[in-house]
Scaffold this motif. Structure first.
Motif, PDB file in Angstrom:
ATOM      1  N   LEU A   1       0.834  -1.217   0.000  1.00  7.76           N
ATOM      2  CA  LEU A   1       0.000   0.000   0.000  1.00  7.76           C
ATOM      3  C   LEU A   1       0.863   1.261   0.000  1.00  7.76           C
ATOM      4  CD1 LEU A   1      -3.002  -1.096   2.257  1.00  7.76           C
ATOM      5  CD2 LEU A   1      -2.885  -0.903  -0.224  1.00  7.76           C
ATOM      6  N   ILE A   2       1.956   1.246   0.737  1.00  5.68           N
ATOM      7  CA  ILE A   2       2.830   2.432   0.737  1.00  5.68           C
ATOM      8  C   ILE A   2       3.528   2.560  -0.630  1.00  5.68           C
ATOM      9  CG2 ILE A   2       4.842   3.536   1.847  1.00  5.68           C
ATOM     10  CD1 ILE A   2       2.300   3.533   3.613  1.00  5.68           C
ATOM     11  N   THR A   3       3.882   1.429  -1.231  1.00  4.94           N
ATOM     12  CA  THR A   3       4.485   1.478  -2.578  1.00  4.94           C
ATOM     13  C   THR A   3       3.502   2.083  -3.578  1.00  4.94           C
ATOM     14  OG1 THR A   3       5.824  -0.474  -2.112  1.00  4.94           O
ATOM     15  CG2 THR A   3       5.548   0.092  -4.425  1.00  4.94           C
ATOM     16  N   SER A   4       2.240   1.698  -3.465  1.00  4.59           N
ATOM     17  CA  SER A   4       1.245   2.257  -4.394  1.00  4.59           C
ATOM     18  C   SER A   4       1.152   3.770  -4.224  1.00  4.59           C
ATOM     19  CB  SER A   4      -0.121   1.606  -4.169  1.00  4.59           C
ATOM     20  OG  SER A   4      -0.704   2.057  -2.969  1.00  4.59           O
ATOM     21  N   TYR A   5       1.225   4.197  -2.973  1.00  2.52           N
ATOM     22  CA  TYR A   5       1.159   5.631  -2.685  1.00  2.52           C
ATOM     23  C   TYR A   5       2.374   6.352  -3.284  1.00  2.52           C
ATOM     24  CZ  TYR A   5       1.617   9.886   0.084  1.00  2.52           C
ATOM     25  OH  TYR A   5       1.789  11.185   0.467  1.00  2.52           O
ATOM     26  N   ASN A   6       3.553   5.766  -3.078  1.00  2.00           N
ATOM     27  CA  ASN A   6       4.773   6.386  -3.617  1.00  2.00           C
ATOM     28  C   ASN A   6       4.751   6.435  -5.145  1.00  2.00           C
ATOM     29  OD1 ASN A   6       5.860   6.753  -1.074  1.00  2.00           O
ATOM     30  ND2 ASN A   6       6.856   4.746  -1.063  1.00  2.00           N
ATOM     31  N   LEU A   7       4.310   5.336  -5.756  1.00  2.00           N
ATOM     32  CA  LEU A   7       4.301   5.290  -7.228  1.00  2.00           C
ATOM     33  C   LEU A   7       3.275   6.248  -7.830  1.00  2.00           C
ATOM     34  CD1 LEU A   7       4.655   1.447  -7.819  1.00  2.00           C
ATOM     35  CD2 LEU A   7       6.350   3.197  -8.381  1.00  2.00           C
ATOM     36  N   SER A   8       2.215   6.507  -7.065  1.00  2.00           N
ATOM     37  CA  SER A   8       1.182   7.407  -7.595  1.00  2.00           C
ATOM     38  C   SER A   8       1.550   8.873  -7.387  1.00  2.00           C
ATOM     39  CB  SER A   8      -0.155   7.118  -6.912  1.00  2.00           C
ATOM     40  OG  SER A   8      -0.119   7.612  -5.588  1.00  2.00           O
ATOM     41  N   GLN A   9       2.771   9.093  -6.952  1.00  2.00           N
ATOM     42  CA  GLN A   9       3.257  10.447  -6.637  1.00  2.00           C
ATOM     43  C   GLN A   9       2.393  11.089  -5.558  1.00  2.00           C
ATOM     44  OE1 GLN A   9       3.439  12.097 -10.545  1.00  2.00           O
ATOM     45  NE2 GLN A   9       5.205  10.888 -11.085  1.00  2.00           N
ATOM     46  N   ASN A  10       2.246  10.311  -4.494  1.00  2.00           N
ATOM     47  CA  ASN A  10       1.607  10.772  -3.250  1.00  2.00           C
ATOM     48  C   ASN A  10       0.150  11.203  -3.442  1.00  2.00           C
ATOM     49  OD1 ASN A  10       4.243  10.388  -2.592  1.00  2.00           O
ATOM     50  ND2 ASN A  10       4.711  12.545  -2.278  1.00  2.00           N
ATOM     51  N   ARG A  11      -0.555  10.422  -4.184  1.00  2.00           N
ATOM     52  CA  ARG A  11      -1.943  10.767  -4.479  1.00  2.00           C
ATOM     53  C   ARG A  11      -2.895  10.176  -3.448  1.00  2.00           C
ATOM     54  NH1 ARG A  11      -2.721   9.204 -10.248  1.00  2.00           N
ATOM     55  NH2 ARG A  11      -1.359  10.946 -10.650  1.00  2.00           N
ATOM     56  N   PHE A  12      -3.868  10.979  -3.003  1.00  5.45           N
ATOM     57  CA  PHE A  12      -4.887  10.469  -2.076  1.00  5.45           C
ATOM     58  C   PHE A  12      -5.822   9.520  -2.842  1.00  5.45           C
ATOM     59  CE2 PHE A  12      -9.249  10.729  -0.397  1.00  5.45           C
ATOM     60  CZ  PHE A  12      -9.015  10.254   0.885  1.00  5.45           C
ATOM     61  N   GLY A  13      -6.149   8.400  -2.223  1.00  6.88           N
ATOM     62  CA  GLY A  13      -7.129   7.493  -2.826  1.00  6.88           C
ATOM     63  C   GLY A  13      -6.558   6.167  -3.293  1.00  6.88           C
ATOM     64  N   ILE A  14      -5.257   6.162  -3.638  1.00  2.00           N
ATOM     65  CA  ILE A  14      -4.689   4.929  -4.196  1.00  2.00           C
ATOM     66  C   ILE A  14      -4.640   3.816  -3.139  1.00  2.00           C
ATOM     67  CG2 ILE A  14      -2.265   5.625  -3.808  1.00  2.00           C
ATOM     68  CD1 ILE A  14      -3.386   3.729  -6.918  1.00  2.00           C
ATOM     69  N   ILE A  15      -4.346   4.177  -1.895  1.00  2.00           N
ATOM     70  CA  ILE A  15      -4.281   3.165  -0.820  1.00  2.00           C
ATOM     71  C   ILE A  15      -5.669   2.544  -0.632  1.00  2.00           C
ATOM     72  CG2 ILE A  15      -4.017   2.898   1.694  1.00  2.00           C
ATOM     73  CD1 ILE A  15      -1.605   4.759   1.521  1.00  2.00           C
ATOM     74  N   SER A  16      -6.688   3.390  -0.608  1.00  2.00           N
ATOM     75  CA  SER A  16      -8.058   2.881  -0.423  1.00  2.00           C
ATOM     76  C   SER A  16      -8.468   2.013  -1.604  1.00  2.00           C
ATOM     77  CB  SER A  16      -9.046   4.038  -0.290  1.00  2.00           C
ATOM     78  OG  SER A  16      -8.652   4.882   0.746  1.00  2.00           O
ATOM     79  N   LEU A  17      -8.078   2.451  -2.798  1.00  2.00           N
ATOM     80  CA  LEU A  17      -8.479   1.715  -3.995  1.00  2.00           C
ATOM     81  C   LEU A  17      -7.818   0.336  -4.063  1.00  2.00           C
ATOM     82  CD1 LEU A  17     -10.193   2.059  -6.549  1.00  2.00           C
ATOM     83  CD2 LEU A  17      -8.171   2.933  -7.699  1.00  2.00           C
ATOM     84  N   LEU A  18      -6.500   0.316  -3.900  1.00  2.00           N
ATOM     85  CA  LEU A  18      -5.780  -0.956  -3.972  1.00  2.00           C
ATOM     86  C   LEU A  18      -6.197  -1.882  -2.821  1.00  2.00           C
ATOM     87  CD1 LEU A  18      -3.566  -2.616  -5.418  1.00  2.00           C
ATOM     88  CD2 LEU A  18      -1.894  -1.542  -3.922  1.00  2.00           C
ATOM     89  N   GLY A  19      -6.239  -1.312  -1.613  1.00  2.00           N
ATOM     90  CA  GLY A  19      -6.653  -2.108  -0.444  1.00  2.00           C
ATOM     91  C   GLY A  19      -8.093  -2.583  -0.586  1.00  2.00           C
ATOM     92  N   GLY A  20      -8.945  -1.709  -1.122  1.00  2.00           N
ATOM     93  CA  GLY A  20     -10.358  -2.061  -1.309  1.00  2.00           C
ATOM     94  C   GLY A  20     -10.514  -3.215  -2.290  1.00  2.00           C
ATOM     95  N   LEU A  21      -9.711  -3.190  -3.363  1.00  2.00           N
ATOM     96  CA  LEU A  21      -9.776  -4.292  -4.339  1.00  2.00           C
ATOM     97  C   LEU A  21      -9.336  -5.604  -3.700  1.00  2.00           C
ATOM     98  CD1 LEU A  21      -8.462  -2.539  -7.559  1.00  2.00           C
ATOM     99  CD2 LEU A  21     -10.711  -3.550  -7.232  1.00  2.00           C
ATOM    100  N   PHE A  22      -8.313  -5.517  -2.855  1.00  2.00           N
ATOM    101  CA  PHE A  22      -7.861  -6.709  -2.133  1.00  2.00           C
ATOM    102  C   PHE A  22      -9.012  -7.249  -1.271  1.00  2.00           C
ATOM    103  CE2 PHE A  22      -6.022  -9.200   1.202  1.00  2.00           C
ATOM    104  CZ  PHE A  22      -4.867  -9.762   0.684  1.00  2.00           C
ATOM    105  N   LEU A  23      -9.692  -6.343  -0.576  1.00  2.00           N
ATOM    106  CA  LEU A  23     -10.809  -6.760   0.286  1.00  2.00           C
ATOM    107  C   LEU A  23     -11.922  -7.411  -0.543  1.00  2.00           C
ATOM    108  CD1 LEU A  23     -11.236  -3.706   2.733  1.00  2.00           C
ATOM    109  CD2 LEU A  23     -10.032  -5.837   3.161  1.00  2.00           C
ATOM    110  N   ILE A  24     -12.207  -6.820  -1.699  1.00  2.00           N
ATOM    111  CA  ILE A  24     -13.281  -7.373  -2.553  1.00  2.00           C
ATOM    112  C   ILE A  24     -12.910  -8.787  -3.022  1.00  2.00           C
ATOM    113  CG2 ILE A  24     -14.397  -7.131  -4.824  1.00  2.00           C
ATOM    114  CD1 ILE A  24     -14.303  -4.056  -4.345  1.00  2.00           C
ATOM    115  N   ILE A  25     -11.670  -8.950  -3.454  1.00  2.00           N
ATOM    116  CA  ILE A  25     -11.242 -10.269  -3.950  1.00  2.00           C
ATOM    117  C   ILE A  25     -11.275 -11.299  -2.822  1.00  2.00           C
ATOM    118  CG2 ILE A  25      -9.239 -11.577  -4.817  1.00  2.00           C
ATOM    119  CD1 ILE A  25      -8.571  -9.054  -6.506  1.00  2.00           C
ATOM    120  N   TYR A  26     -10.707 -10.943  -1.700  1.00  2.00           N
ATOM    121  CA  TYR A  26     -10.650 -11.869  -0.564  1.00  2.00           C
ATOM    122  C   TYR A  26     -12.059 -12.156  -0.027  1.00  2.00           C
ATOM    123  CZ  TYR A  26      -7.106 -14.078   2.326  1.00  2.00           C
ATOM    124  OH  TYR A  26      -6.272 -14.988   2.903  1.00  2.00           O
ATOM    125  N   GLY A  27     -12.860 -11.091   0.043  1.00  2.00           N
ATOM    126  CA  GLY A  27     -14.231 -11.252   0.558  1.00  2.00           C
ATOM    127  C   GLY A  27     -15.060 -12.156  -0.329  1.00  2.00           C
TER     128      GLY A  27
END
Lengths: 185, 353
Positions: free
Chosen positions: B210-236
């Motif tokens: 999640l921190i890597t996604s944030y760094n790669l997105s050039q510190n953009r708000f939302g990427i952590i929620s999006l990537l983490g949310g997709l993980f939750l959807i897949i696992y759920g």
């Protein structure tokens, strides 16, 4: 705001939801079966049919197991033929001296089988789920040919999770219903 | 000259499409794999042929097509050396994946039902990690090389990271869950070792990805929620919803989205220089909730030793939740901080490139 949301998250995750889910009543699956035997007296060389209708009359369960034992046989040979079944798992043939689960422990306690059995299961075991097993038996020896039948639901949460609940206990220390057919000369 | 540049740009796009296919394929493999674990627990399938296996091997096929496409694009791309490592790693990974299929079939034929940790499954998981790592490198390098487009950047980051995160989680699960005792072999990990692996491994992965996604997105708000949310959807949808008894606990699992949003906000909106580490700490503390439900098996082995049947998973999980939270919070947070540090190091290397 942030601390409030974090507090809300940990309250929900660690306190609220666990207490809600843990207060739910435990599921109680309850097996039952009915056995029909085509004839209770045959001549040697003749066959008889066994029709077993097994069902879960309780709550949802994980596994519905039906066991049919033949105390006069050491192994399942040409005397026993499996004609038909609609359980979603393949039957398992168990010969004498095979290690088996005992005392409704789901395999934690084990004992060696003292005679041949056929075990079959359905996974999962929805409420009102019902299954059949048809066998044809051609005994080789004269006298009384006995058949032991029992069903177990996993999880075995109470005495309701096995049938029968009283009567004869088999070598696995589990109750069985006994059926017999007289084999005449 | 203009035609030549256009041709190379097109080749680079072909390479990108191939790399996206590689990682989408691995994503399918991981989804199928998670579903397969649930299928084994609920139905104990008796044959190799099953729907989750179908999804997994469709994913392998898609990745293979992706490799062929990206190889075609790579050959015609100028400065193709920068993408060479990506292809090399993916090729090694796909070779392992392709080898895992026959080995798995052979294993099923000889030894019947195999456990989670077995030679064919390890081959498969290592293959998944390598293939998706190769894909990730290709995607990330492409993203750095081109001008920024918000939607496209986010898509590339997600396709780059999500498969490798899921595959790495599969590796930690294989090494820590007691699902590997079969008629022929007992590959179950020793319970204490399993707890250590889970307590260190899962928080590290959540924080790192999640921190890597944030760094790669050039510190953009939302990427952590999006990537983490997709993980939750897949696992759920693969580990919780297929289990009739646990389906309603999806509400509990969904609350992890709150922690993701909070982390996202803390990391991206805070002026504090080390806000990423605070976010990582939060992520580390939620690993037991994030990896619901199967993580319970690992801690149950050591703490309760209770016999678990599929319909009793959630009750034992919730019985353990407070105990596990308090005994693991310190090592989990430390591990998550390490994940954050590691992520920053990797990111700075990528930028240098």
């Amino acid at each position: 705001m942030i601390l409030g949301l974090l507090g809300l998250y940990f309250s929900l995750s660690l306190v609220v939801f666990p207490s809600i889910y843990l207060s739910k009543e435990e599921l109680k699956p309850q097996p039952f079966f009915d056995v029909q035997i085509s004839s209770n007296s045959i001549k040697i060389g003749q066959s008889f049919d066994i029709h077993i209708f097994s069902q879960n009359i309780g709550d949802y369960g994980d596994i519905h197991i039906l066991s049919v034992g033949f105390p006069s046989l050491e192994k399942i040979d040409e005397q026993i033929k499996i004609q038909n079944y609609d359980f979603n798992h393949q039957y398992k043939i168990i010969n004498k001296d095979t290690m088996l689960g005992a005392e409704y422990s789901a395999g934690i306690k084990k004992t060696a089988s003292e005679y041949a059995l056929i075990e079959i299961m359905n996974r999962p075991s929805p409420a009102k789920g019902h299954y059949t097993l048809d066998l044809s038996v051609t005994p080789k020896n004269l006298g009384i040919f006995e058949i032991y039948v029992k069903t177990i639901e996993i999880p075995h949460t109470s005495d309701l999770a096995h049938f029968p609940r009283q009567g004869l206990q088999d070598p696995q220390n589990e109750y069985v219903a006994v059926y017999s057919v007289m084999v005449n000369p | 000259m203009f035609v030549n540049r256009k041709f190379h740009l097109k080749s680079k796009h072909v390479f990108l499409i191939g790399t996206l296919l590689i990682n989408l394929g691995i994503l399918l493999v991981t989804i199928g794999g998670s579903w397969d674990i649930t299928n084994h627990l609920l139905n104990k399938p008796e044959t190799f042929v099953s729907l989750p296996h179908g999804v997994m091997y469709s994913g392998v096929a898609l990745s293979l097509i992706g490799i062929l496409v990206s190889f075609t694009g790579w050959r015609k791309t100028e400065n193709n050396q920068s993408f060479k490592i990506s292809l090399k790693i993916s090729l090694i990974g796909i070779s392992l994946l392709l080898g895992a299929g026959p080995i798995d079939f052979f294993w099923h034929s000889i030894f019947g039902l195999d456990g989670l940790l077995s030679p064919p499954h390890m081959t498969l998981i290592i293959g998944m990690i390598l293939t998706s790592t190769g894909g990730m490198i290709g995607l990330i390098r492409y993203n750095i090389l081109r001008t920024n487009n918000n939607f496209f950047s986010i898509l590339i980051i997600i396709c780059g990271l999500l498969p490798i995160w899921l595959a790495s989680s599969g590796m930690i699960s294989s090494l820590s869950l007691p699902f590997s005792n079969t008629d022929f072999f007992n590959f179950n990990p020793e319970p204490f070792t399993a707890v250590i692996i889970a307590t260190i491994g899962y928080p590290f992965l959540i924080s790192f990805f999640l921190i890597t996604s944030y760094n790669l997105s050039q510190n953009r708000f939302g990427i952590i929620s999006l990537l983490g949310g997709l993980f939750l959807i897949i696992y759920g949808s693969t580990a919780i919803l297929p289990n009739f008894v646990m389906a309603e606990t999806i509400l509990f699992y969904s609350t992890n989205a709150i922690a993701l949003l909070v982390t996202d906000y803390v990391v991206s909106r805070s002026n504090y220089k080390h806000a990423s580490y605070i976010g990582a700490g939060i992520l580390g503390s939620i690993f037991y909730m994030f990896y619901y439900p199967y993580i319970m098996y690992t801690y149950n082995e050591l703490l309760l030793g209770r016999l678990v049947s599929p319909s009793s998973i959630y009750s034992i999980y919730f019985e353990l939740i407070l105990t596990v939270f308090f005994i693991t919070i310190i090592p989990a947070v430390i591990s998550a901080l390490a994940g954050c540090y590691f992520s920053k190091q990797i990111h700075s290397k990528m930028i240098q490139f």
